[in-house]
Design a protein around this motif. Structure first.
Motif, short mmCIF file in Angstrom:
data_model
loop_
_atom_site.label_atom_id
_atom_site.label_comp_id
_atom_site.label_asym_id
_atom_site.label_seq_id
_atom_site.Cartn_x
_atom_site.Cartn_y
_atom_site.Cartn_z
N CYS A 1 40.55 32.57 36.84
CA CYS A 1 39.49 31.84 37.54
C CYS A 1 39.54 30.35 37.21
O CYS A 1 39.40 29.51 38.10
N PRO B 1 32.55 30.88 46.16
CA PRO B 1 31.69 32.00 45.72
C PRO B 1 32.43 33.17 45.09
O PRO B 1 32.00 33.70 44.07
N LEU B 2 33.59 33.57 45.65
CA LEU B 2 34.32 34.72 45.10
C LEU B 2 34.87 34.41 43.71
O LEU B 2 34.79 35.22 42.78
N THR B 3 35.46 33.21 43.58
CA THR B 3 35.98 32.79 42.27
C THR B 3 34.84 32.69 41.26
O THR B 3 35.00 33.08 40.09
N VAL C 1 32.04 34.40 41.25
CA VAL C 1 31.62 35.76 40.87
C VAL C 1 32.55 36.31 39.79
O VAL C 1 32.09 36.87 38.77
N CYS C 2 33.87 36.15 39.99
CA CYS C 2 34.84 36.63 38.99
C CYS C 2 34.66 35.90 37.66
O CYS C 2 34.66 36.52 36.58
N ASP D 1 37.85 29.17 49.05
CA ASP D 1 38.43 30.36 48.45
C ASP D 1 39.60 30.88 49.29
O ASP D 1 39.79 32.09 49.42
N TRP E 1 44.36 33.30 48.88
CA TRP E 1 44.12 34.73 48.97
C TRP E 1 44.96 35.51 47.95
O TRP E 1 44.51 36.51 47.40
N LEU F 1 43.21 35.29 44.70
CA LEU F 1 41.97 36.07 44.75
C LEU F 1 42.24 37.56 44.62
O LEU F 1 41.48 38.29 43.99
N LYS F 2 43.33 38.05 45.23
CA LYS F 2 43.65 39.47 45.14
C LYS F 2 43.90 39.87 43.69
O LYS F 2 43.43 40.93 43.23
N LEU G 1 40.40 39.75 41.88
CA LEU G 1 39.49 40.83 42.26
C LEU G 1 39.95 42.18 41.72
O LEU G 1 39.13 43.03 41.36
#
Length: 577
Positions: free
Chosen positions: A314, A339-341, A343-344, A417, A420, A423-424, A427
């Motif tokens: 992250c 937002p996704l980063t 959250v992680c 974000d 990808w 992010l994979k 996640l």
């Protein structure tokens, strides 16, 4: 072969092997199997050279975690290092790094461990200096030379193991307990492990190694280089329990935990804060190990590997989006931008703090309760719990600076974000961070541990974490009120933020006087007396003598007459005297 195929093949291969290794670990754990494999490489005049491997549930489980994290890091690197023209070389170095760690994990023999141990040291140097600049070169040299101290201790331990007739220490651990050689070998192995896991006084290289690319940091600080020392001591745990070695390790690791927790609260570099948190967790593992609770230390080693790899991934995504900015004072509002980063990142941070039902909770809470149950002194007890509070403190400070408030970096710069591939990887690891702690606790501890403590000790961990979080939040908001910006505060923050001056002692402190002596030697010898008595002076003297001799032998009559005249005068003077 193009870059994408090399990354993808490496990722798929490591991922499949990690799944197989995990299944083997379950099988070996359920059936209590240990396989010891000897492979005779060469036999010369009935002297065999044998390679030995030890396969048990510990080695298979640790291998599965290392390979799983390595596969995700390589997949992550495909996008993170996409601008690098030499990414093939980078992937090869990472694979060599992982192979060295595998060799260290499955070796019950000091010689084969040394191969993996030195492989880790050599490849880590190549990875730290990967971005070739002065800072990287300095960090790489500090890393390599700090680890060489441990390598020398390891070589001495190999020499002392000759007393037992074999280097396969796994056969002698019970037998070695209470004699002089075992104490010496245990001390040397402990010194080697302290250098590799960066305990005081060898701590300065670990934050310096942040000069490496972020995917390397995610790998090094989660499951490979720094955990090698802890894993080695888990194998040698019989030699540390109930003696002075264990007490010394408890003191050093407790101070390391305390020092790194304090330093992280005064640091502003994102990667260095996470590196100092790694140092704090390593101190926690070492100190639990010194109490004889090796299974708990191994449990925390695995859970920590998960959330620390996610934390670094992250951080790498944030730095990548911020055009290589690492100062947390320039961040802010990332939860709206990424937002996704975010959250992680926050999930990994909460797992580090010991948030209930995340990976870190199952190991940290159990360890602190076992510390409350153990027979240790007040100072060590204070270091354990205060350092836990500091962990929550710097984690909340990091969240405050990075995630909340307004974006402080560029006025017209938008982040997203869209990465990808990164992010994979993140996640996938997020899913394991949430579920991994409970799954591991069910696997490793077949029967639940009943820890009966007084009410105030049972709630002490929760209270310390709560106070640490509140203090970290308030110290971030009202730092101008907590500290007046006087010279005393700046000196205090500099002392705390520089790991108690340890980097200066390790670098300038160790090299200043040798360099000063070298300067004096050059001035007084090379550019001093040797100028008068050395080669140049001797050449000049011989040249002058040759010229004089040539002058005397030129058959000049006046020279002969003058010589005769001076000779007569000299004889007359002698006669009259």
């Amino acid at each position: 072969m193009n870059v994408i195929s090399i990354c993808f093949i490496s990722f798929v291969f490591l991922f499949i092997v990690s799944i197989m290794s995990f299944l083997f670990s379950l099988y070996f754990l359920m059936n209590d199997f240990i396989y010891y494999i000897e492979w005779e490489v060469l036999s010369i005049n009935s002297c065999p050279i044998v390679m030995t491997f030890l396969f048990d549930w510990i080695s298979f489980l640790f291998m599965s975690f290392v390979l799983f994290i390595s596969s995700l890091v390589i997949y992550y690197s495909k996008e993170y290092m996409s601008e690098d023209k030499n990414i093939n070389r980078f992937i090869m170095l990472v694979l060599m790094f992982v192979f060295s760690m595998m060799l260290l994990i499955i070796s019950p023999n000091l010689i084969s461990i040394l191969l993996g141990w030195d492989g880790l040291g050599l490849v880590s140097y190549c990875l730290v200096i990967y971005f070739q600049n002065v800072k990287s070169f300095n960090a790489g040299m500090l890393t390599a030379l700090s680890n060489r101290i441990g390598d020398v201790a390891f070589l001495l331990a190999i020499a002392w193991m000759l007393n037992y007739g074999s280097w396969s220490f796994i056969f002698y651990l019970e037998f070695m307990k209470n004699n002089f050689e075992s104490g010496l070998i245990g001390g040397l192995i402990m010194l080697a492990a302290m250098t590799k896991s960066a305990q005081i006084p060898f701590s300065s290289w670990l934050p310096a190694a942040m000069a490496a690319p972020t995917p390397v940091s995610a790998l090094v600080h989660s499951s490979t280089l720094v955990t090698a020392g802890v894993y080695l001591l888990i194998r040698f745990n019989y030699l540390l329990v109930g003696n002075e070695l264990g007490q010394f390790l408890l003191l050093m690791s407790g101070l390391t935990m305390f020092m790194s927790g304090l330093g992280a609260n005064f640091e502003f570099d994102l990667k260095k804060i996470i590196a100092l948190s790694t140092l704090s967790q390593l101190g926690l593992m070492m100190s639990i190990l010194s109490l004889g609770l090796w299974k708990l230390a191994f449990f925390h080693l695995l859970t920590h590997a998960l959330f620390k790899a996610l934390l670094f991934m992250c951080a790498g995504a944030i730095i990548h989006n911020l055009m290589n900015l690492q100062d947390i004072r320039g961040m802010g509002g990332l939860i709206l931008q990424m937002p996704l980063t975010a959250v992680c990142f926050n999930t990994a941070n909460l797992a580090l703090c010991g948030m209930p039902f995340l990976a870190g909770f199952y190991s940290k809470d159990l360890m602190l309760e076992m510390v409350s149950l153990s027979y240790i002194n007040s100072f060590s007890f204070f270091l354990f719990f205060f350092s836990t509070g500091l962990t929550v403190c710097y984690s909340f400070r990091l969240v405050y600076y990075g995630m909340t408030g307004d974006f402080l970096c560029f006025s017209n710069y938008s982040m997203n974000d869209d990465s990808w591939l990164m992010l994979k990887s993140m996640l996938t690891l997020l899913f394991i961070v949430i579920l991994g702690g409970s799954m591991l606790s069910w696997l490793m501890f077949s029967s639940p541990n009943m820890i009966c403590l007084p009410y105030h000790l049972k709630l002490l961990t929760f209270f310390v974490c709560l106070m640490g979080g509140l203090f970290g939040y308030f110290i971030s908001i009202y730092s101008f009120m907590f500290f007046n910006k006087s010279l005393d505060y700046y000196l205090f923050s500099f002392f705390m933020g520089s790991m108690w001056f340890m980097p200066f002692i390790s670098t300038l402190g160790s090299i200043y006087f040798p360099l000063l002596i070298g300067k004096k030697m050059i001035k007084s010898f090379d550019q001093g007396w040797s100028e008068f008595l050395g080669g140049q002076s001797l050449y000049q003297y011989l040249s002058d003598q040759a010229i004089f001799n040539q002058l005397m032998q030129n058959n000049y009559l006046k020279i002969y007459l003058m010589s005769f005249f001076f000779w007569i005068i000299f004889v007359l003077i002698l006669m009259f005297l």
